[in-house]
Write a protein that holds these residues in place. Structure first.
Motif, short mmCIF file in Angstrom:
data_model
loop_
_atom_site.label_atom_id
_atom_site.label_comp_id
_atom_site.label_asym_id
_atom_site.label_seq_id
_atom_site.Cartn_x
_atom_site.Cartn_y
_atom_site.Cartn_z
N GLN A 165 1.00 -1.21 0.02
CA GLN A 165 -0.07 0.09 -0.11
C GLN A 165 0.95 1.18 0.04
OE1 GLN A 165 -2.32 1.04 3.56
NE2 GLN A 165 -4.24 1.08 2.40
N TYR A 166 0.68 2.04 -0.87
CA TYR A 166 1.62 3.33 -1.21
C TYR A 166 0.75 4.37 -1.29
CZ TYR A 166 4.17 6.79 -3.42
OH TYR A 166 5.13 7.77 -3.73
N TYR A 167 1.38 5.75 -0.67
CA TYR A 167 0.29 6.91 -0.51
C TYR A 167 1.45 8.08 -0.78
CZ TYR A 167 -4.12 5.22 1.01
OH TYR A 167 -5.49 4.58 1.10
N ARG A 168 1.09 9.00 -1.46
CA ARG A 168 1.93 10.38 -1.65
C ARG A 168 0.94 11.28 -1.55
NH1 ARG A 168 4.60 14.33 -4.57
NH2 ARG A 168 6.70 14.79 -3.77
N THR A 169 0.84 12.20 -0.47
CA THR A 169 -0.20 13.27 -0.17
C THR A 169 0.48 14.16 0.55
OG1 THR A 169 -2.26 13.56 0.52
CG2 THR A 169 -1.01 12.31 1.70
#
Length: 492
Positions: A165-169
Motif C-alpha cells: 500500500q503506497y500513498y503520496r499526499t
C-alpha cells in the motif's frame, strides 16, 4: 467506494445536486487547464514507485507464468475510475494562529486491474490525484495512491501472499488511519509525505483452523518537510494458530523490527530520532464454551533497544483476559481487561504500570449499524512523522449509519484519543463528522460531508482546530473490460 472521508453532511438531496452543478459549471473548467497542464507531475514517484513497479512486474510475471509454466487460463478485468472532489478547509496547515483557509479541488482518474488463474489472483488499483488550491497555489501537487494484493497457491496447503500500500499526499488526513485509533499521526504544514507498507508471507495450512505463517514486512516514511523524520522499519515475523480440538486452541506470534531515521535537521540525537531494534512475542489460549461464546487469556512481551541512548531501552509486559459473545446474528460484544508494566532496562530502573482495556459493541439493525469502542493501552509511534515515544492512551470511538432509502445512507461518527506521553506534553485529539452518501446511478456515487478536528494540549502552542466541508463525485465503469477465459474460483 468513496475514499475521501468516512463522514459526510446530511442535507437535502436536491441541494446536493445543485451544489454539484455549480462546481461542474464554475470551478472545474477553471481548474481543468491547470490540472491537466501539470500532467507530467504524475511521473514523480521517486524511488518508492520504482520499487513498486518492480514488485508489480514481478508479481505479474508470477501470475502469468505460474513460477515456471505459462497459464492458458488467465482471466483479466480492467475497470476505469474517476473521482472529482471539492472541499473547503479553514485551517489547511493545522496551526493554532495565522490559520489559512482554501478551496481545494482534486481530480483523480484511476484504474483497477484484477487478474486470476486457477492458482493465483492479482488485484492492483492505482489513482493519481491532481490537486489544485484556489488561493495557495504553491501547494498544488499530484497525490498518489496505489494498492497491490497478490496470492499464489503452490498446493491446497501452501500459499504465497504479497500486499503493498503506497500513498503520496500533502494532506495529513488522506494517509491511512488505523481503525483502532493506533498510529495516530499529528503534523503541521502542507508538505508532501510518502508512506509505503509492504508485506510478503508464506502460509502453511494443516487443518480447518490450523495454519503457520512466516513473512517479512517493510514500512517507510519520506517527508519533504525537514522538520519531520524520514524513517524505515522492517523485519521478519511468524505466527502459529493451532486448535487441539473444537474447544481449545492457542496462538503464538513473534516479530522482529529494525527502525532507522534520517533527520532533516541538525539536532542532537534523542529517543525521538535514535535508531532502534525490537522484539514482540505473544501467546494466547482460547476456550470456546459454545458457538456463540469464547474466552481467551494472553501474554505479550515487547522490547526496544536504541543504538545510542541506551538508558532509554525498555521492556513492556502485557497480561490480559477477555470474552467474546454473540447475543444474536446481529449483536456482538467483545470485552478484554488486563495489566501492563514497562521496565527501563538500564539505570534508573523505572517502572510504569497501567491497565489494559479493550471493549467493542457491534449491532446491526434493520436499516443501519451501530459500532462503539473503548481502548486503554500503549504504543510508541516510532514510525510516524514526529516520533511520540512510549505513550499510554485512552480512545473512544463510535459510528452510526442509517439507510434512508435504497440509494441513500446517512451516518455520524466520532473519535476521541487522550495521550499520556513520557517525552512530550500530553494532548487529546477529537474528531467528529456527519453526512450522507448517495448512489445517483449504477456507476455514479456522491458524498457530501463535514468533518471537525481539534487538538487540546498541555502546550498551548500545539493546539489547533480544523473544519472541512467536502463534496465528492465518484464514477466507476459498470461493465469492466474483460480479457481471457471465463471467471473461476479465484475471482472475488
Amino acid at each position: 467506494m468513496l475514499m475521501a472521508s468516512e463522514t459526510a453532511l446530511v442535507c437535502g438531496f436536491g441541494d446536493s445536486i445543485a451544489i454539484t452543478t455549480t462546481i461542474a459549471t464554475t470551478t472545474l473548467p477553471r481548474v481543468a487547464g491547470d490540472v491537466f497542464s501539470r500532467y507530467h507531475e504524475i511521473r514523480y514517484l521517486g524511488w518508492v514507485m520504482k520499487i513498486l513497479r518492480m514488485i508489480w512486474l514481478t508479481t505479474g510475471l508470477f501470475l502469468l507464468m505460474g513460477f515456471g509454466g505459462l497459464h492458458a487460463e488467465t482471466h483479466i478485468r480492467i475497470t476505469p475510475m474517476l473521482t472529482v472532489s471539492q472541499s473547503y478547509e479553514d485551517n489547511i496547515d493545522l496551526e493554532k494562529t495565522n490559520t489559512k483557509s482554501d478551496y481545494i479541488v482534486v481530480v483523480s482518474p484511476g484504474i483497477k486491474l484484477l487478474a486470476s488463474t486457477k492458482k493465483s489472483r492479482l488485484n492492483v488499483d492505482y489513482a493519481p490525484g491532481f490537486v489544485y488550491y484556489a488561493k495557495y497555489n504553491e501547494y498544488n501537487t499530484v497525490r498518489q495512491r496505489a494498492n497491490l494484493d497478490y496470492f499464489y497457491r503452490f498446493s491446497k496447503n501452501v500459499q504465497f501472499n504479497l500486499r503493498d500500500q503506497y500513498y503520496r499526499t500533502e494532506d495529513f488526513f488522506e494517509l491511512p488511519q488505523n481503525a483502532t485509533a493506533r498510529d495516530l499521526r499529528i503534523r503541521n504544514g502542507r508538505n508532501s509525505v510518502d508512506s509505503n507498507d509492504g508485506v510478503a508471507s508464506l502460509d502453511y495450512i494443516f487443518g480447518q483452523e490450523n495454519h503457520l505463517t512466516g513473512g517479512y514486512r517493510y514500512r517507510l516514511l519520506r517527508n519533504q518537510d525537514p522538520r519531520y523524520n524520514d524513517a524505515d522499519e522492517y523485519g521478519p515475523f511468524a505466527a502459529l494458530d493451532y486448535w487441539f480440538n473444537k474447544r481449545h486452541g492457542i496462538r503464538l506470534g513473534y516479530r522482529y523490527v529494525r527502525g532507522t531515521y534520517d533527520s532533516g535537521e541538525a539536532i542532537p540525537l534523542t529517543v525521538n530520532t535514535d535508531d532502534y531494534a525490537g522484539h514482540r512475542m505473544d501467546a494466547q489460549y482460547s476456550l470456546r464454551f459454545n458457538p456463540h461464546t469464547s474466552w481467551n487469556a494472553r501474554y505479550g512481551y515487547s522490547t526496544r533497544r536504541f543504538d545510542r541512548i541506551s538508558f532509554e531501552d525498555y521492556n513492556v509486559h502485557e497480561a490480559a483476559t477477555g470474552i467474546d459473545h454473540a447475543f444474536s446474528r446481529r449483536i456482538s460484544l467483545s470485552l478484554e481487561g488486563g495489566y501492563l508494566w514497562k521496565e527501563r532496562d538500564n539505570p534508573p530502573h523505572e517502572t510504569v504500570e497501567s491497565y489494559l482495556v479493550n471493549a467493542s459493541w457491534n449491532q446491526r439493525f434493520e436499516h443501519g449499524n451501530l459500532v462503539l469502542g473503548v481502548q486503554h493501552g500503549w504504543d510508541d509511534g516510532l514510525l510516524e512523522d514526529e516520533v511520540r515515544g512510549f505513550t499510554r492512551y485512552w480512545a473512544f470511538q463510535g459510528r452510526v449509519s442509517r439507510q434512508l432509502s435504497q440509494r441513500i445512507e446517512a451516518y455520524i461518527g466520532s473519535l476521541v484519543r487522550s495521550n499520556d506521553y513520557e517525552i512530550r506534553d500530553d494532548d487529546t485529539f477529537y474528531q467528529a463528522g456527519i453526512g450522507i452518501t448517495a448512489r445517483l446511478r449504477q456507476w455514479l456515487y456522491m458524498s457530501l460531508g463535514y468533518d471537525h478536528r481539534r487538538v487540546v494540549s498541555d502546550n498551548a502552542d500545539n493546539e489547533y482546530r480544523d473544519n472541512r466541508v467536502f463534496l465528492v463525485l465518484s464514477a466507476e465503469a459498470a461493465q469492466p473490460f474483460v480479457f481471457g477465459t471465463k471467471a473461476h474460483g479465484n475471482m472475488p
